[in-house]
Motif scaffolding. Structure first.
Motif, PDB file in Angstrom:
ATOM      1  N   SER A 164       0.805  -1.222   0.000  1.00 16.81           N
ATOM      2  CA  SER A 164       0.000   0.000   0.000  1.00 16.81           C
ATOM      3  C   SER A 164       0.842   1.278   0.000  1.00 16.81           C
ATOM      4  O   SER A 164       0.335   2.350  -0.344  1.00 16.81           O
ATOM      5  CB  SER A 164      -0.959   0.016   1.199  1.00 16.81           C
ATOM      6  N   ALA A 202      -6.877   1.996  -0.896  1.00 16.73           N
ATOM      7  CA  ALA A 202      -5.711   1.745  -0.055  1.00 16.73           C
ATOM      8  C   ALA A 202      -4.411   1.869  -0.847  1.00 16.73           C
ATOM      9  O   ALA A 202      -3.398   2.366  -0.330  1.00 16.73           O
ATOM     10  CB  ALA A 202      -5.803   0.351   0.563  1.00 16.73           C
ATOM     11  N   GLY A 225      -8.669   5.989   1.091  1.00 16.09           N
ATOM     12  CA  GLY A 225      -8.240   4.752   1.728  1.00 16.09           C
ATOM     13  C   GLY A 225      -8.282   4.843   3.243  1.00 16.09           C
ATOM     14  O   GLY A 225      -8.087   5.919   3.819  1.00 16.09           O
TER      15      GLY A 225
END
Length: 367
Positions: A171, A276, A345
């Motif tokens: 991420s 994300a 996210g």
């Protein structure tokens, strides 16, 4: 250590956030068991549970009285099966992730007095969760606002939609640099079985229509149904496009992180993972859903500037080709959309949900 039972239907949209919570709770020392339906074999081989229990379930159809009655009987049988299982397991807490496979075990837990949390992945609360809401101690939401939660507002808390460890591990990957004139453009295309079929029909033809100089820079990764692989590969071969095709990618989070643009459905887990990772997407909601949940999920990214909704009913190879040409010709716009997607996210969603589970378990233990 507490024993916690997670309840999730055998589809990725329900199992993936349950898997993320299981991973987090196991790190915290808890024993995790899974209750699901027969479809778990397609998704749940790697589910981090000490035991998996298959509970009979069915989805009622109000349009077909015979199927409605049959489904009701199967759900009743599932409640009895789950009741026996839960009496043996004696969990401190149960957590349901929506869908009718959760209905029998969650009802059985309520009958036994086991406290439960419901997690809603979509921007519209699903029918099964609405039916179970009065039995839940807490309802954890992924989006603010979430439609059809008004009657249960006092139980609702915003946590986000947990993403799996494999997503969290990548991420922090920065959006790949994109040279406006000569750089390689990474396009990722994926969807469920229906999405794979539609994208297999639309995307190759759309790519064939974009300018040859732009087409030569493309590197496409696309999920296809096995029966479509040869046909799709031939279209791309004629268009002289660099492509990798497969019916399944077990490293999809990594490929998402490498992408400049994604074309996909807009299921809850997909939208959560795009946010994300911070990747822009053309989102094609699954048509025909009663609650238009995928469209509402996609609207969250579109309103933030991180994605673009394309209605399947009106989407054509020509319109998609025009959109791709425009987006690939605007690297700064794509980078801005990536940043906008990332702003939606919630990387700490799984920690928040795990905290609520532990607090409820502690109350049960202390009672």
């Amino acid at each position: 250590m507490s024993t916690i039972v997670l309840m999730a239907g055998g589809t990725g949209g329900h199992l993936f956030p349950a898997m993320a919570l299981a991973q987090e709770l196991r790190r915290r020392g808890h024993d995790i068991q899974l209750m699901t339906d027969h479809r778990v074999a397609s998704y749940g081989d790697g589910f981090p549970a000490s035991a998996t229990h298959v509970v009979p379930s069915a989805t009622p159809s109000v349009r077909n009285p015979i199927k409605f009655v049959t489904a009701g009987m199967r759900l009743s049988g599932g409640i009895a099966v789950a009741w026996g299982m839960l009496r043996r397991i004696r969990p401190a807490v149960v957590v349901g992730f929506g869908g009718y496979p959760v209905f029998p075990p969650f009802v059985a837990a309520s009958v036994l007095g086991i406290p439960g949390i419901l997690h809603e992945q979509n921007a519209v609360m699903g029918r099964a969760n609405r039916a179970l809401a009065r039995m839940a101690k807490l309802i954890a939401l992924s989006f603010e606002p979430t439609a059809k939660t008004e009657d249960f507002a006092e139980k609702c808390v915003l946590v986000g939609n947990p993403v799996r460890d494999r997503v969290r591990e990548v991420s922090d990957t920065a959006y790949p640099p994109l040279d406006p004139a000569t750089g390689t453009i990474n396009l990722l295309v994926f969807g469920g079985s229906q999405g794979a079929r539609v994208f297999g029909e639309l995307v190759p033809s759309a790519v064939s229509d974009i300018p040859a100089t732009l087409r030569a820079r493309l590197r496409i990764t696309q999920q296809c149904r096995p029966e479509d692989l040869d046909r799709v590969a031939e279209v791309y071969r004629k268009a002289k496009v660099n492509v990798e095709l497969a019916s399944f990618f077990d490293d999809l989070p990594k490929r998402m992180a490498e992408a400049h643009l994604v074309i996909s459905r807009s299921g809850a887990s997909t939208v959560a993972e795009l946010a994300a990772l911070g990747r822009p997407a053309i989102l094609v909601p699954l048509p025909g859903a009663l609650d238009a949940d995928q469209k509402n999920n996609a609207l969250v990214l579109q309103r933030a500037g991180g994605g673009w909704i394309a209605d399947q009913a009106t989407l054509t190879p020509q319109s998609l080709g025009t959109r791709l040409t425009s987006l690939f010709g605007d690297p700064e716009g794509l980078a801005a959309a990536a940043a906008a997607a990332r702003s939606q996210g919630q990387p700490d969603a799984v920690s928040k949900l795990a905290d609520h589970v532990e607090r409820l378990a502690q109350k049960e233990i202390s009672a």
